[in-house]
Design a protein around this motif. Sequence first.
Motif, PDB file in Angstrom:
ATOM      1  N   PHE A 139      13.923 -31.372  55.000  1.00 44.17           N
ATOM      2  CA  PHE A 139      13.009 -31.230  53.868  1.00 44.17           C
ATOM      3  C   PHE A 139      13.591 -31.869  52.617  1.00 44.17           C
ATOM      4  O   PHE A 139      12.892 -32.588  51.896  1.00 44.17           O
ATOM      5  CB  PHE A 139      12.697 -29.758  53.598  1.00 44.17           C
ATOM      6  N   GLU A 140      14.873 -31.602  52.348  1.00 43.88           N
ATOM      7  CA  GLU A 140      15.512 -32.162  51.155  1.00 43.88           C
ATOM      8  C   GLU A 140      15.441 -33.687  51.168  1.00 43.88           C
ATOM      9  O   GLU A 140      15.119 -34.317  50.152  1.00 43.88           O
ATOM     10  CB  GLU A 140      16.977 -31.704  51.068  1.00 43.88           C
ATOM     11  N   ARG A 141      15.729 -34.264  52.312  1.00 47.94           N
ATOM     12  CA  ARG A 141      15.729 -35.720  52.420  1.00 47.94           C
ATOM     13  C   ARG A 141      14.325 -36.289  52.225  1.00 47.94           C
ATOM     14  O   ARG A 141      14.108 -37.242  51.469  1.00 47.94           O
ATOM     15  CB  ARG A 141      16.302 -36.135  53.776  1.00 47.94           C
ATOM     16  N   LYS A 142      13.360 -35.672  52.904  1.00 45.31           N
ATOM     17  CA  LYS A 142      11.984 -36.149  52.805  1.00 45.31           C
ATOM     18  C   LYS A 142      11.422 -35.937  51.400  1.00 45.31           C
ATOM     19  O   LYS A 142      10.659 -36.771  50.887  1.00 45.31           O
ATOM     20  CB  LYS A 142      11.108 -35.432  53.837  1.00 45.31           C
ATOM     21  N   TRP A 143      11.779 -34.821  50.792  1.00 48.30           N
ATOM     22  CA  TRP A 143      11.294 -34.533  49.442  1.00 48.30           C
ATOM     23  C   TRP A 143      11.826 -35.556  48.445  1.00 48.30           C
ATOM     24  O   TRP A 143      11.069 -36.095  47.623  1.00 48.30           O
ATOM     25  CB  TRP A 143      11.710 -33.121  49.026  1.00 48.30           C
ATOM     26  N   ASN A 144      13.103 -35.840  48.511  1.00 45.05           N
ATOM     27  CA  ASN A 144      13.694 -36.807  47.594  1.00 45.05           C
ATOM     28  C   ASN A 144      13.096 -38.201  47.798  1.00 45.05           C
ATOM     29  O   ASN A 144      12.825 -38.919  46.821  1.00 45.05           O
ATOM     30  CB  ASN A 144      15.214 -36.853  47.793  1.00 45.05           C
ATOM     31  N   ASN A 145      12.878 -38.566  49.052  1.00 45.35           N
ATOM     32  CA  ASN A 145      12.260 -39.868  49.334  1.00 45.35           C
ATOM     33  C   ASN A 145      10.837 -39.927  48.787  1.00 45.35           C
ATOM     34  O   ASN A 145      10.401 -40.944  48.247  1.00 45.35           O
ATOM     35  CB  ASN A 145      12.249 -40.147  50.837  1.00 45.35           C
ATOM     36  N   ILE A 173       7.913 -26.606  41.498  1.00 52.73           N
ATOM     37  CA  ILE A 173       7.052 -27.521  42.240  1.00 52.73           C
ATOM     38  C   ILE A 173       7.649 -27.787  43.615  1.00 52.73           C
ATOM     39  O   ILE A 173       6.937 -27.819  44.629  1.00 52.73           O
ATOM     40  CB  ILE A 173       6.882 -28.826  41.457  1.00 52.73           C
ATOM     41  N   LYS A 174       8.944 -27.941  43.658  1.00 54.82           N
ATOM     42  CA  LYS A 174       9.643 -28.157  44.926  1.00 54.82           C
ATOM     43  C   LYS A 174       9.481 -26.939  45.849  1.00 54.82           C
ATOM     44  O   LYS A 174       9.312 -27.088  47.066  1.00 54.82           O
ATOM     45  CB  LYS A 174      11.121 -28.423  44.653  1.00 54.82           C
ATOM     46  N   SER A 175       9.511 -25.747  45.261  1.00 54.01           N
ATOM     47  CA  SER A 175       9.333 -24.520  46.057  1.00 54.01           C
ATOM     48  C   SER A 175       7.938 -24.473  46.679  1.00 54.01           C
ATOM     49  O   SER A 175       7.779 -24.042  47.830  1.00 54.01           O
ATOM     50  CB  SER A 175       9.550 -23.280  45.187  1.00 54.01           C
ATOM     51  N   ILE A 176       6.932 -24.903  45.921  1.00 57.28           N
ATOM     52  CA  ILE A 176       5.574 -24.963  46.460  1.00 57.28           C
ATOM     53  C   ILE A 176       5.519 -25.948  47.627  1.00 57.28           C
ATOM     54  O   ILE A 176       4.916 -25.678  48.672  1.00 57.28           O
ATOM     55  CB  ILE A 176       4.569 -25.371  45.364  1.00 57.28           C
ATOM     56  N   ALA A 177       6.185 -27.077  47.454  1.00 58.56           N
ATOM     57  CA  ALA A 177       6.221 -28.086  48.518  1.00 58.56           C
ATOM     58  C   ALA A 177       6.868 -27.521  49.781  1.00 58.56           C
ATOM     59  O   ALA A 177       6.414 -27.789  50.900  1.00 58.56           O
ATOM     60  CB  ALA A 177       6.982 -29.323  48.046  1.00 58.56           C
ATOM     61  N   LYS A 178       7.904 -26.708  49.625  1.00 58.82           N
ATOM     62  CA  LYS A 178       8.588 -26.125  50.788  1.00 58.82           C
ATOM     63  C   LYS A 178       7.684 -25.111  51.494  1.00 58.82           C
ATOM     64  O   LYS A 178       7.653 -25.037  52.729  1.00 58.82           O
ATOM     65  CB  LYS A 178       9.889 -25.443  50.342  1.00 58.82           C
TER      66      LYS A 178
END
Length: 468
Positions: A139-145, A173-178
């Motif tokens: 998730f971290e990798r995909k989110w940053n990309n 916002i990142k938490s919502i994405a997760k």
Amino acid sequence: MNSKIDSQSRLQIKNNLNSSYYVEAGAGTGKTTVLVDRIVSLILKNKTPINKIAAITFNKSSAKNIKDKIKNSLESILLKNDITNETQKNIEESLHELETSSIQTLHSFADKLIRQFPIESGVPPGFKILSESENNNLFERKWNNWISSNQENLKFEKSFNWLMCLNVNPNKIKSIAKIFWNNFENVETSKFENDIKIPQINVEKFKKLCTNLKNLSVTCNNPDDPLLVHVNDFTEEFEEVLFSLNNWNFDSSITLYTLSKFSKNITGNDSYKSVSTNKGNKKNWDEDPYSQQNSKILVTSILSEMQNDIDDFLLNSGKFALIDLLNELKNFSLKEAHQRRQKGEITHDDSLIWARNLVKNHYPVRKHFILNYDNILIDEFQDTDPIQAEIAAFISESIIKDKSTKLETDWTKIKPQNGKLFAVGDPKQSIYKFRKADSSISQIIQQNLTDNTLYLTENFRSTKPIIK
């Protein structure tokens, strides 16, 4: 409820193997013990092979505990001198197959279902279940990309910048994405419709109110009055804001940032400068010659009106930006779920969804598992994921139907086989609600899928004086 009724319930669980039960058991009443007793009875009385019994629990420790108790119970019976050769054979075969049986966690059971039918599940054979840490890293990798790739996405950039100017923490916002990442199925059916028009500001109204404040200021007879000082400071600073408001449009995120200084309720900004105030002494203010009211009352009313207008504008701006951003996050989560499925790198939550969809939408597959499992038992049902209940219902279905019968895809309308389903839990002990556990599912199981609800009340952990 007395111990006699409790004892009767325990006997029904152990002996009435053709009835499906939901058992509500309090703390210390032996939930796991009665589940094990029923499994042993199925092996000995119904001659059910242990590999045709599925016992689902929440974690690996509980699964091991159930297996250990079954092993101990069967071995103790094996030591008796009066057992028949057939019973001995059943026990020995059950002990031999115990470790490979479907007495396991929900995720392991879902994994087993998918691995038998990967093509029908839409995943490559030999797929990998990601560990929690692997899922987080992915998730971290995909989110940053994704964040990097969206720098040229004007709609995303505007919405994101709006929220940043409203002092929204990017990590939120990142938490919502997760959350979307882990719940893509619910996200897929969700609609984020932006029916909010681009927020507008009545600049002329603000100018008029500021003018009114200046006119009323001359009615103050004490230059040190706190309200007068506040009005002078505010009107001087707000003149700069009015200049930016004249040029307000969707791209002018700087206006949001400027206004956010005047609203704590919307932005949570601790350094905000409140517009409305209760400062000042009424005695320091003369009567307004036009309205014949004390000027302090009029000034505080104007400030309150301006505060409300600013708050409303910022709130609607945040809603407008958030809805657009939610749609972008939705597209992100669905795209990544599709890619995980294609690559065969799936999360535990993915496996639950695809296992449920497998037995829900493919009747030949459902029938295979219906015939493969004679009994479905669920431990710690108070912590069940709703999808677990669906899987259990579909593979408990009675298969008396012909080809013309419509495939039932609503699990609450499934007609289960007699005695096939058994669930035990204590709603008061639910500890995994943050992992989708839903207590309302228990009511559906009780009302629609089992024959009766039994209650266990005798506590074996506490001594009688403590209970009293």
